[in-house]
Enzyme design. Sequence first.
Site: not given
Length: 318
Positions: A57, A177, A203, A207, A238
């Site tokens: 994806s 990110s 997250y 990163k 996304t």
Amino acid sequence: MPLRPAAKLLDSALDRTVVPGFSKIGYAVRRRLPTWPADPAPGSLDGKHVVVTGATSGLGTATAHQLSALGAHVHLVVRNADKAAEVAAELPGPSTTWTCDLGDLDSVRACAAAMLADAPPLDAIVHNAGAMPAERTESPQGHELSMSIHVLGPVLLTDLLLPKLEGREARVVLVTSGGMYAQALPVDDPDYELGDYAPPTAYARSKRTQVEFLSLLTVRWAKAGVAVYVMHPGWAATPGVTESLPTFEKVMGPVLRDADQGADTTTWLVAAQPRPRGGGLWMDRRERPTTFFGRNAPTSDERRRMWEWVADAADLTP
């Protein structure tokens, strides 16, 4: 001011203003500057074998398509083989699917063993697999899942696959990110066990860890001749953003990059000749600062301690 210095100044200004630089505006402007590097030549990846994790994806699928269009045999490392079959059917070139859960280190070891036994020599690995759990979730080995998927799994998989990468001027790209700019290296709480859990923070911490390991991984994988990059795709639309950050998507939707724009620099880093210098953070085909004005920059001791945690958690060989 001469044209190229002026273009570099504008490019850097887009970084500092964040929203224009990270959005599709920054991508559109930079592509028109004289400092924009040339596209990879058609067929530049003919005969090359490239691994893409999280290829079912978003940026992973876009990356797989772009690499395949340049001639690469793409190795899809995925959790869901059925979804991989759908992606593979749309690729213009050949592919091979390998089943692996990057958040489960036992699965990573099993996948690496299978690839060492049956895969051809590899020319690049793109670590794109990602997740942002809505609540704190642990991997089968007991580690916070974002850190496991974005750091532990990719480092372990690459470490184990070094025999396949050795001597080929191989490239390893970790997709990061922009959220990492807001976080410090979580050296005192790598598994996010303290305080209230916030998915975007977890997250971004993982990163930040990817970025701060650039120099360490460059040294660790140097004997195999591997160049290491971290790639910031900018703000891209996304399925992961839709699911995990619906408010952000609603507010920023009109200026979000599409998946192909977000994947562009990953593909360029894999295909560009001569091989770009490793060890840096890249966005829009240019190396970028890892911090703004030194904010959230770790000390060398903090970086060393975080690496010791990763090495122990993933049971890496010295």
